[in-house]
Design an enzyme around this catalytic site. Structure first.
Site, PDB file in Angstrom:
ATOM      1  N   CYS A   2       0.866  -1.183   0.000  1.00  0.00           N
ATOM      2  CA  CYS A   2       0.000   0.000   0.000  1.00  0.00           C
ATOM      3  C   CYS A   2       0.901   1.231   0.000  1.00  0.00           C
ATOM      4  CB  CYS A   2      -0.859   0.026   1.265  1.00  0.00           C
ATOM      5  SG  CYS A   2      -1.959  -1.366   1.383  1.00  0.00           S
ATOM      6  N   ARG A  27       1.911   1.293  -6.159  1.00  0.00           N
ATOM      7  CA  ARG A  27       2.100   0.307  -5.084  1.00  0.00           C
ATOM      8  C   ARG A  27       0.818  -0.446  -4.771  1.00  0.00           C
ATOM      9  NH1 ARG A  27       6.467   1.085  -1.937  1.00  0.00           N
ATOM     10  NH2 ARG A  27       5.428   0.131  -0.174  1.00  0.00           N
ATOM     11  N   TRP A  80      -3.682  -1.817  -1.549  1.00  0.00           N
ATOM     12  CA  TRP A  80      -3.699  -3.095  -2.256  1.00  0.00           C
ATOM     13  C   TRP A  80      -4.248  -4.077  -1.227  1.00  0.00           C
ATOM     14  CZ3 TRP A  80      -1.905  -8.089  -1.938  1.00  0.00           C
ATOM     15  CH2 TRP A  80      -1.936  -8.842  -3.127  1.00  0.00           C
ATOM     16  N   ASN A 104       0.277   0.047   6.264  1.00  0.00           N
ATOM     17  CA  ASN A 104       0.806  -0.805   5.193  1.00  0.00           C
ATOM     18  C   ASN A 104       1.396  -2.037   5.865  1.00  0.00           C
ATOM     19  OD1 ASN A 104       1.813  -1.959   2.902  1.00  0.00           O
ATOM     20  ND2 ASN A 104       3.607  -0.631   2.786  1.00  0.00           N
ATOM     21  N   GLY A 105       0.857  -3.205   5.528  1.00  0.00           N
ATOM     22  CA  GLY A 105       1.393  -4.443   6.117  1.00  0.00           C
ATOM     23  C   GLY A 105       0.259  -5.408   6.445  1.00  0.00           C
ATOM     24  N   GLU A 488      10.901 -15.141 -18.442  1.00  0.00           N
ATOM     25  CA  GLU A 488      10.651 -13.707 -18.218  1.00  0.00           C
ATOM     26  C   GLU A 488       9.677 -13.166 -19.271  1.00  0.00           C
ATOM     27  OE1 GLU A 488      10.927 -11.540 -16.114  1.00  0.00           O
ATOM     28  OE2 GLU A 488      10.921  -9.610 -17.140  1.00  0.00           O
ATOM     29  N   LYS A 492       6.116 -11.383 -18.415  1.00  0.00           N
ATOM     30  CA  LYS A 492       5.751 -10.048 -18.913  1.00  0.00           C
ATOM     31  C   LYS A 492       4.373 -10.078 -19.564  1.00  0.00           C
ATOM     32  CE  LYS A 492       8.332  -7.567 -17.231  1.00  0.00           C
ATOM     33  NZ  LYS A 492       8.683  -8.502 -16.281  1.00  0.00           N
ATOM     34  N   GLU A 495       1.562 -10.733 -16.930  1.00  0.00           N
ATOM     35  CA  GLU A 495       1.256  -9.723 -15.899  1.00  0.00           C
ATOM     36  C   GLU A 495       0.685  -8.435 -16.482  1.00  0.00           C
ATOM     37  OE1 GLU A 495       4.474  -8.218 -13.516  1.00  0.00           O
ATOM     38  OE2 GLU A 495       5.926  -8.578 -15.078  1.00  0.00           O
ATOM     39  N   HIS A 511       8.453 -33.569 -23.342  1.00  0.00           N
ATOM     40  CA  HIS A 511       8.008 -34.185 -22.064  1.00  0.00           C
ATOM     41  C   HIS A 511       6.639 -33.659 -21.660  1.00  0.00           C
ATOM     42  CE1 HIS A 511      12.009 -35.901 -21.603  1.00  0.00           C
ATOM     43  NE2 HIS A 511      12.475 -34.737 -22.026  1.00  0.00           N
ATOM     44  N   LYS A 610       3.728  -3.042  -7.226  1.00  0.00           N
ATOM     45  CA  LYS A 610       5.125  -2.969  -7.649  1.00  0.00           C
ATOM     46  C   LYS A 610       6.055  -3.675  -6.677  1.00  0.00           C
ATOM     47  CE  LYS A 610       8.691  -1.705 -10.029  1.00  0.00           C
ATOM     48  NZ  LYS A 610       8.949  -2.416 -11.300  1.00  0.00           N
TER      49      LYS A 610
HETATM   50  C1  AGP Z   1       8.208  -8.335 -12.511  1.00  0.00           C
HETATM   51  O1  AGP Z   1       7.721  -7.768 -13.725  1.00  0.00           O
HETATM   52  C2  AGP Z   1       7.169  -8.344 -11.439  1.00  0.00           C
HETATM   53  N1  AGP Z   1       6.616  -7.073 -11.232  1.00  0.00           N
HETATM   54  C3  AGP Z   1       7.591  -9.060 -10.190  1.00  0.00           C
HETATM   55  O2  AGP Z   1       7.766 -10.414 -10.544  1.00  0.00           O
HETATM   56  C4  AGP Z   1       8.894  -8.575  -9.503  1.00  0.00           C
HETATM   57  O3  AGP Z   1      10.002  -8.880 -10.309  1.00  0.00           O
HETATM   58  C5  AGP Z   1       9.041  -9.348  -8.178  1.00  0.00           C
HETATM   59  O4  AGP Z   1       7.929  -9.047  -7.371  1.00  0.00           O
HETATM   60  C6  AGP Z   1      10.336  -9.024  -7.421  1.00  0.00           C
HETATM   61  O5  AGP Z   1      10.321  -7.673  -7.055  1.00  0.00           O
HETATM   62  P1  AGP Z   1      11.704  -7.033  -6.516  1.00  0.00           P
HETATM   63  O6  AGP Z   1      12.686  -7.121  -7.637  1.00  0.00           O
HETATM   64  O7  AGP Z   1      11.346  -5.624  -6.146  1.00  0.00           O
HETATM   65  O8  AGP Z   1      12.138  -7.854  -5.329  1.00  0.00           O
END
Ligand code: AGP
Length: 615
Positions: A2, A27, A80, A104-105, A488, A492, A495, A511, A610
């Site tokens: 948050c 966030r 969030w 936040n938490g 990766e 991308k 997400e 497999h 984020k």
């Molecule tokens: C990557 O596009 C994502 N947003 C997510 O997987 C991110 O890489 C992951 O949460 C790790 O975050 P950090 O690098 O801030 O630890």
């Protein structure tokens, strides 16, 4: 997950809070709220949905701030959801009696505290753990303790992660903040002070920051601030000057932060390389790493631990360390590592990778490894973040602030650091010759230009990508250091476009995954002319034999690959050190262009945040 913003000072706080929340919306953005003093009472506006919804609520002419002894006081929050669905009633700020709080938490013992408070006659309007904190503070005030003591006593009873900002109607000249487990920073000026989850919210007001540590509280009044521990003992704290600028946070003319950050990658690599590579002399400038390697002599194993994209970067790191330095490497997801009783010990090195430096699982893995006597090296993009401060050594990725939820420039900067570290460790261990190291370093130095040229293919990549935006599922395949890039690329796409995408080691196709292939399955295959090339080409032919549509990412001039593929994106031929960094660009652009066509919220994708600062 948050975003918190707080203000105490002479200026009207409404815009300060709202603009601060806008900078923190990445966030978490399923609801938001603001609280301010108005004629001695605390007034609150909250809304479900994006921040723009709250802006409409704030336009209410009866919602305005009044100063107390020339001082305005306000708190804001963008959420969030963790405990309690996204809704107006579960949005922050929460009020209990005369106490108002943003949090936040995650509080792990909130149910038992709530039960006790209910028995004492307290009532609750929301399903959140955050409201329980406000109610607990209010309970202590009702028992006769002052505001500051009540916050301290409540904080001592909580288990879990909580960074909070608190206001109290009985003391309109005081703003209190507590940090535990999730980030919270003070912005300090001559006549006004701020609190925020991230400096991005405050950069337009100050560059002077005080970073709270876990179990610390800050008491902010008119033009003054003090930090204490939870027993009320003052702690002296340094003021840090952070030179990020506001424009570094803005979009710079791009439609999305993500696109801006994709195009900033050459600069991110340059900034990550400079001060570490010497154009004309041998070797790298890594004094902090050399010192660590001396302490770890003999070096046991290297453990590479991270989450998400950072995990995929560390997968590439594992290949490079083993190839360049012959050091045995283990690699694990942070959420698995911390619970699996890892046999890491005092001669081992844990390398944690994190853009934000606040990912809860990665931070917990760091603490687990330190508990077991290992040294920790962090690869991190945010100075003074929790991971930065708790690691033995931090190697920074100088990618600048990464605002888009989908990681791009931080990812390629992480890959750059892994390349540098593998070369450095290889040289220190005498496994990599000076000449070989020099050649790899020269290749890294020339890499940003190759990236710039590759980015010029964005229009061509867009044309390819937009042919497939209606497909149901994608396959990404690669071998060796290309395999993590396949993962990766799939992440991308998932997400930001919400489409199903699977990344696989190309060798795994037979497999099981090849069952997915039909004329409706675009397959993105990473096929540079490296040691795996022939094998990957036979995978490609197996896919074509089942009518799969192949988008190949391969080397310039590779006519053989071009003939076999339906589409081909060409990258310059480089070693296995630099090729993954180059391959990241087309897979990022493919995801971006498909998401753009689908109209999803590219910078703030649904359900995501984020920085995952809770488990
Ligand atoms: C990557 O596009 C994502 N947003 C997510 O997987 C991110 O890489 C992951 O949460 C790790 O975050 P950090 O690098 O801030 O630890």
């Amino acid at each position: 997950m948050c975003g918190i913003v707080g203000y105490i000072g002479k200026r009207n706080p409404k815009d300060i809070i709202y603009e601060g929340l806008k900078k923190l919306e990445y966030r978490g953005y399923d609801s938001a709220g603001i609280a301010l003093f108005q004629e001695g009472k605390i007034k609150i506006k909250r809304s479900q949905g994006k921040l723009s919804q709250l802006q409409k609520e704030m336009a209410d002419p009866h919602f305005f701030a009044t100063p107390h002894h020339e001082i305005f006081l306000a708190l804001g929050h963008t959420r969030w959801a963790t405990q309690g669905r996204p809704s107006e009633k579960n949005a922050h700020p929460h009020q209990a009696g005369s106490v108002v709080l943003v949090h936040n938490g995650i509080i792990e013992n909130f149910s038992s505290i709530k039960e006790t408070l209910l028995k004492k006659g307290h009532t609750f309007a929301s399903d959140t753990d955050s409201e329980v904190i406000a109610s607990l503070i209010n309970d202590h005030i009702r028992e006769g303790h002052d505001f500051e003591t009540s916050v301290q006593r409540a904080a001592q009873q909580l288990v879990g992660s909580f960074s909070v900002g608190v206001m109290f109607e009985g003391d309109p000249g005081t703003l209190i903040a507590v940090r535990n487990g999730t980030p919270l920073v003070l912005g300090v000026c001559e006549s006004e002070n701020f609190i925020a989850s991230d400096i991005a919210a405050l950069l337009s007001h100050t560059h002077r920051f005080v970073y709270l540590e876990d179990q610390e509280m800050a008491v902010l009044k008119k033009g003054q601030w003090v930090v204490k521990n939870l027993n009320g003992k003052p702690i002296s704290k340094a003021i840090k000057e952070i030179n990020w600028t506001q424009e570094m946070i803005e979009k710079g003319g791009f439609q999305h932060f993500m696109l801006k950050e994709i195009f900033e990658q050459p600069q991110a690599v340059i900034h990550t390389l400079q001060d570490r590579v010497r154009k004309d002399e041998q070797g790298l400038l890594f004094p902090e790493v050399s010192k660590l390697l001396k302490e770890l002599n003999p070096l046991g194993r290297i453990y590479l631990v991270a989450c998400g994209s950072a995990y995929y970067a560390s997968m590439v790191g594992k290949y490079l360390f083993e190839q360049f330095s012959h050091v045995p490497c283990e690699q694990d997801l942070a959420s698995e590592f911390r619970y699996r009783e890892p046999l890491i010990g005092k001669n081992d090195l844990l390398i944690v990778t994190s853009q934000s430096g606040e990912t809860a699982d990665t931070l917990a893995a760091l603490r687990e490894a330190k508990k077991r006597g290992a040294k920790v090296l962090a690869i991190c993009n945010v100075k003074e973040s929790s991971i930065d401060r708790e690691a033995d050594v931090t190697v920074y990725t100088y990618a600048g602030p990464e605002i888009g939820v989908a990681s791009t420039k931080a990812f390629t900067a992480q890959l750059t650091v892994f390349g540098l570290l593998a070369i450095h460790v290889g040289m220190v261990k005498g496994v990599l010759s000076e000449q070989a190291a020099f050649d790899f370093i020269q290749e890294l130095i020339r890499l940003p230009l190759a990236m710039e040229n590759l980015l010029k293919q964005d229009a061509y990549i867009k044309k390819i990508a937009q042919k497939f935006y209606r497909k149901k599922t994608f396959l990404y395949l690669g071998r060796g250091t290309n395999y993590p890039i396949a993962l990766e690329g799939a992440l991308k796409l998932k997400e930001i476009s919400y489409m199903n995408a699977e990344g696989y080691a190309a060798g795994e196709m037979k497999h099981g995954p090849i069952a997915l292939v039909d004329e409706d399955t675009p397959v993105i295959i990473l096929a540079p002319q490296d040691r795996h090339y022939e094998k990957v080409l036979s995978n490609l032919e197996e896919i074509k034999a089942r009518d799969g549509v192949v988008i190949a990412i391969g080397n310039e001039g590779d006519e053989r690959l071009k003939k076999l593929s339906d589409y081909m994106i060409e990258i310059p031929k480089r070693s296995e050190l630099c090729t993954p960094i180059l391959e990241a660009i087309p897979v990022q652009l493919i995801a971006y262009d498909i998401a753009l066509k689908k109209g999803t919220d590219i910078d703030q994708p649904r359900n995501l945040a984020k920085s995952v600062t809770v488990e």
